[in-house]
Design a protein around this motif. Structure first.
Motif, PDB file in Angstrom:
ATOM      1  N   LEU A  10       0.887  -1.149   0.020  1.00  0.00           N
ATOM      2  CA  LEU A  10       0.306  -0.034   0.087  1.00  0.00           C
ATOM      3  C   LEU A  10       1.003   1.223  -0.125  1.00  0.00           C
ATOM      4  CD1 LEU A  10      -2.832  -1.006   2.531  1.00  0.00           C
ATOM      5  CD2 LEU A  10      -2.865  -0.974  -0.047  1.00  0.00           C
ATOM      6  N   LYS A  11       0.497   2.376  -0.782  1.00  0.00           N
ATOM      7  CA  LYS A  11       1.206   3.524  -0.757  1.00  0.00           C
ATOM      8  C   LYS A  11       1.162   4.145   0.506  1.00  0.00           C
ATOM      9  CE  LYS A  11       0.624   4.470  -5.816  1.00  0.00           C
ATOM     10  NZ  LYS A  11      -0.045   5.018  -6.832  1.00  0.00           N
ATOM     11  N   ASP A  12       2.023   4.938   0.892  1.00  0.00           N
ATOM     12  CA  ASP A  12       2.163   5.947   2.288  1.00  0.00           C
ATOM     13  C   ASP A  12       0.750   6.595   2.188  1.00  0.00           C
ATOM     14  OD1 ASP A  12       4.680   4.883   2.624  1.00  0.00           O
ATOM     15  OD2 ASP A  12       5.653   6.663   1.846  1.00  0.00           O
ATOM     16  N   GLY A  13       0.129   6.784   3.567  1.00  0.00           N
ATOM     17  CA  GLY A  13      -0.841   7.288   3.596  1.00  0.00           C
ATOM     18  C   GLY A  13      -2.268   6.542   3.080  1.00  0.00           C
ATOM     19  N   ILE A  14      -2.082   5.351   2.666  1.00  0.00           N
ATOM     20  CA  ILE A  14      -3.307   4.505   2.238  1.00  0.00           C
ATOM     21  C   ILE A  14      -3.374   3.527   3.659  1.00  0.00           C
ATOM     22  CG2 ILE A  14      -4.440   2.904   0.721  1.00  0.00           C
ATOM     23  CD1 ILE A  14      -4.161   5.556  -0.540  1.00  0.00           C
ATOM     24  N   GLU A  15      -4.528   3.559   4.237  1.00  0.00           N
ATOM     25  CA  GLU A  15      -4.772   2.530   5.244  1.00  0.00           C
ATOM     26  C   GLU A  15      -5.725   1.221   4.671  1.00  0.00           C
ATOM     27  OE1 GLU A  15      -3.578   2.632   8.346  1.00  0.00           O
ATOM     28  OE2 GLU A  15      -2.671   4.652   7.750  1.00  0.00           O
ATOM     29  N   ARG A  16      -5.274   0.270   5.246  1.00  0.00           N
ATOM     30  CA  ARG A  16      -6.016  -0.932   4.940  1.00  0.00           C
ATOM     31  C   ARG A  16      -7.422  -0.692   5.069  1.00  0.00           C
ATOM     32  NH1 ARG A  16      -4.796  -7.221   7.118  1.00  0.00           N
ATOM     33  NH2 ARG A  16      -6.470  -8.017   6.372  1.00  0.00           N
ATOM     34  N   ALA A  24     -10.425  -2.676  -4.047  1.00  0.00           N
ATOM     35  CA  ALA A  24      -9.555  -3.509  -4.526  1.00  0.00           C
ATOM     36  C   ALA A  24      -9.325  -4.903  -4.213  1.00  0.00           C
ATOM     37  CB  ALA A  24      -8.046  -2.637  -4.649  1.00  0.00           C
ATOM     38  N   GLU A  25      -9.465  -5.090  -2.990  1.00  0.00           N
ATOM     39  CA  GLU A  25      -9.735  -6.524  -2.406  1.00  0.00           C
ATOM     40  C   GLU A  25     -10.599  -7.313  -3.084  1.00  0.00           C
ATOM     41  OE1 GLU A  25      -9.809  -9.074   1.746  1.00  0.00           O
ATOM     42  OE2 GLU A  25      -9.858  -6.973   2.101  1.00  0.00           O
ATOM     43  N   LYS A  26     -11.948  -6.713  -2.984  1.00  0.00           N
ATOM     44  CA  LYS A  26     -13.158  -7.244  -3.535  1.00  0.00           C
ATOM     45  C   LYS A  26     -12.716  -7.740  -4.989  1.00  0.00           C
ATOM     46  CE  LYS A  26     -17.206  -5.685  -5.199  1.00  0.00           C
ATOM     47  NZ  LYS A  26     -18.310  -4.735  -5.249  1.00  0.00           N
ATOM     48  N   ARG A  42      -5.358 -17.681  -5.611  1.00  0.00           N
ATOM     49  CA  ARG A  42      -5.511 -17.473  -4.174  1.00  0.00           C
ATOM     50  C   ARG A  42      -4.911 -15.732  -3.890  1.00  0.00           C
ATOM     51  NH1 ARG A  42      -2.053 -21.426  -1.010  1.00  0.00           N
ATOM     52  NH2 ARG A  42      -3.019 -20.248   0.762  1.00  0.00           N
ATOM     53  N   VAL A  43      -5.506 -15.210  -3.255  1.00  0.00           N
ATOM     54  CA  VAL A  43      -5.272 -13.980  -2.749  1.00  0.00           C
ATOM     55  C   VAL A  43      -5.482 -13.854  -1.159  1.00  0.00           C
ATOM     56  CG1 VAL A  43      -6.038 -12.816  -5.037  1.00  0.00           C
ATOM     57  CG2 VAL A  43      -7.659 -12.852  -2.923  1.00  0.00           C
ATOM     58  N   GLY A  44      -4.584 -12.597  -0.606  1.00  0.00           N
ATOM     59  CA  GLY A  44      -4.818 -12.631   0.935  1.00  0.00           C
ATOM     60  C   GLY A  44      -3.863 -11.687   1.436  1.00  0.00           C
ATOM     61  N   TRP A  45      -4.139 -11.138   2.741  1.00  0.00           N
ATOM     62  CA  TRP A  45      -3.223 -10.133   3.312  1.00  0.00           C
ATOM     63  C   TRP A  45      -2.157 -10.884   4.020  1.00  0.00           C
ATOM     64  CZ3 TRP A  45      -3.856  -5.277   2.536  1.00  0.00           C
ATOM     65  CH2 TRP A  45      -4.975  -4.880   1.877  1.00  0.00           C
ATOM     66  N   ASN A  46      -1.089 -10.189   4.023  1.00  0.00           N
ATOM     67  CA  ASN A  46       0.158 -10.718   4.849  1.00  0.00           C
ATOM     68  C   ASN A  46      -0.236 -10.764   6.396  1.00  0.00           C
ATOM     69  OD1 ASN A  46       2.799 -11.327   5.600  1.00  0.00           O
ATOM     70  ND2 ASN A  46       3.228  -9.229   5.500  1.00  0.00           N
ATOM     71  N   SER A  80      -9.424  -4.525 -12.081  1.00  0.00           N
ATOM     72  CA  SER A  80      -8.596  -5.019 -10.879  1.00  0.00           C
ATOM     73  C   SER A  80      -7.370  -4.141 -10.911  1.00  0.00           C
ATOM     74  CB  SER A  80      -8.394  -6.276 -10.667  1.00  0.00           C
ATOM     75  OG  SER A  80      -7.964  -6.753  -9.393  1.00  0.00           O
ATOM     76  N   VAL A  81      -6.461  -4.239 -11.965  1.00  0.00           N
ATOM     77  CA  VAL A  81      -5.364  -3.520 -12.016  1.00  0.00           C
ATOM     78  C   VAL A  81      -5.342  -2.251 -11.798  1.00  0.00           C
ATOM     79  CG1 VAL A  81      -3.516  -2.911 -13.613  1.00  0.00           C
ATOM     80  CG2 VAL A  81      -4.121  -5.437 -13.468  1.00  0.00           C
ATOM     81  N   GLN A  82      -6.320  -1.638 -12.201  1.00  0.00           N
ATOM     82  CA  GLN A  82      -6.440   0.017 -12.270  1.00  0.00           C
ATOM     83  C   GLN A  82      -6.968   0.177 -10.589  1.00  0.00           C
ATOM     84  OE1 GLN A  82      -5.724   2.238 -14.364  1.00  0.00           O
ATOM     85  NE2 GLN A  82      -5.355   0.438 -15.624  1.00  0.00           N
ATOM     86  N   LYS A  83      -7.581  -0.580 -10.123  1.00  0.00           N
ATOM     87  CA  LYS A  83      -7.860  -0.457  -8.616  1.00  0.00           C
ATOM     88  C   LYS A  83      -6.574  -0.289  -7.915  1.00  0.00           C
ATOM     89  CE  LYS A  83     -12.746  -1.178  -9.056  1.00  0.00           C
ATOM     90  NZ  LYS A  83     -13.221   0.277  -9.200  1.00  0.00           N
ATOM     91  N   TRP A  84      -5.926  -1.351  -8.078  1.00  0.00           N
ATOM     92  CA  TRP A  84      -4.622  -1.704  -7.412  1.00  0.00           C
ATOM     93  C   TRP A  84      -3.614  -0.468  -7.369  1.00  0.00           C
ATOM     94  CZ3 TRP A  84      -3.728  -4.110  -2.906  1.00  0.00           C
ATOM     95  CH2 TRP A  84      -4.981  -4.975  -2.427  1.00  0.00           C
ATOM     96  N   ARG A  85      -3.560   0.009  -8.693  1.00  0.00           N
ATOM     97  CA  ARG A  85      -2.624   0.936  -9.258  1.00  0.00           C
ATOM     98  C   ARG A  85      -2.684   2.235  -8.637  1.00  0.00           C
ATOM     99  NH1 ARG A  85      -2.286   0.819 -14.889  1.00  0.00           N
ATOM    100  NH2 ARG A  85      -0.679  -0.660 -14.705  1.00  0.00           N
ATOM    101  N   ALA A  86      -3.933   2.654  -8.230  1.00  0.00           N
ATOM    102  CA  ALA A  86      -4.252   3.789  -7.523  1.00  0.00           C
ATOM    103  C   ALA A  86      -3.986   3.768  -6.016  1.00  0.00           C
ATOM    104  CB  ALA A  86      -5.886   4.020  -7.379  1.00  0.00           C
ATOM    105  N   ILE A  87      -3.840   2.583  -5.237  1.00  0.00           N
ATOM    106  CA  ILE A  87      -3.535   2.492  -3.927  1.00  0.00           C
ATOM    107  C   ILE A  87      -2.071   1.579  -3.622  1.00  0.00           C
ATOM    108  CG2 ILE A  87      -5.988   2.505  -3.412  1.00  0.00           C
ATOM    109  CD1 ILE A  87      -5.584  -0.507  -2.649  1.00  0.00           C
TER     110      ILE A  87
END
Length: 98
Positions: A10-16, A24-26, A42-46, A80-87
């Protein structure tokens, strides 16, 4: 087989907890339902917080390079890529089974 691995930071300033992160996760979770070439998804949070850790991962298995190329241009995947690119920033690796 090709294992496609993407690690997101996640970019600085972006909270989970941000709505944009939830969106983006959805989308990431649903990629496997929208890309017929994927054999597994498979996807998931560290789960371990370390300075060198990434925050989120996506791992897809595809039968061959041609399937990987179709996955890359799939309209849902691109959304999905566009949503992740923003954050986030990310790294990608594609492993070919030998």
């Amino acid at each position: 087989m090709i294992t496609h691995i993407v690690l997101f930071k996640l970019k600085d300033g972006i909270e989970r907890s941000a709505p944009s992160v939830a969106e983006a996760e959805k989308f990431a979770r649903a990629v496997g339902d929208h890309v017929p070439e994927l054999v597994d998804w498979r996807v998931g949070w560290n789960t371990v917080d370390r300075d060198i850790s990434y925050d989120f991962a996506a791992i897809g298995v595809l039968p061959d390079r041609a399937a990987l190329e179709k996955y890359q241009v799939n309209a849902y995947h691109q959304e999905s890529v566009q949503k992740w690119r923003a954050i986030s920033d990310w790294v990608v690796v594609d492993l070919a089974d030998s």
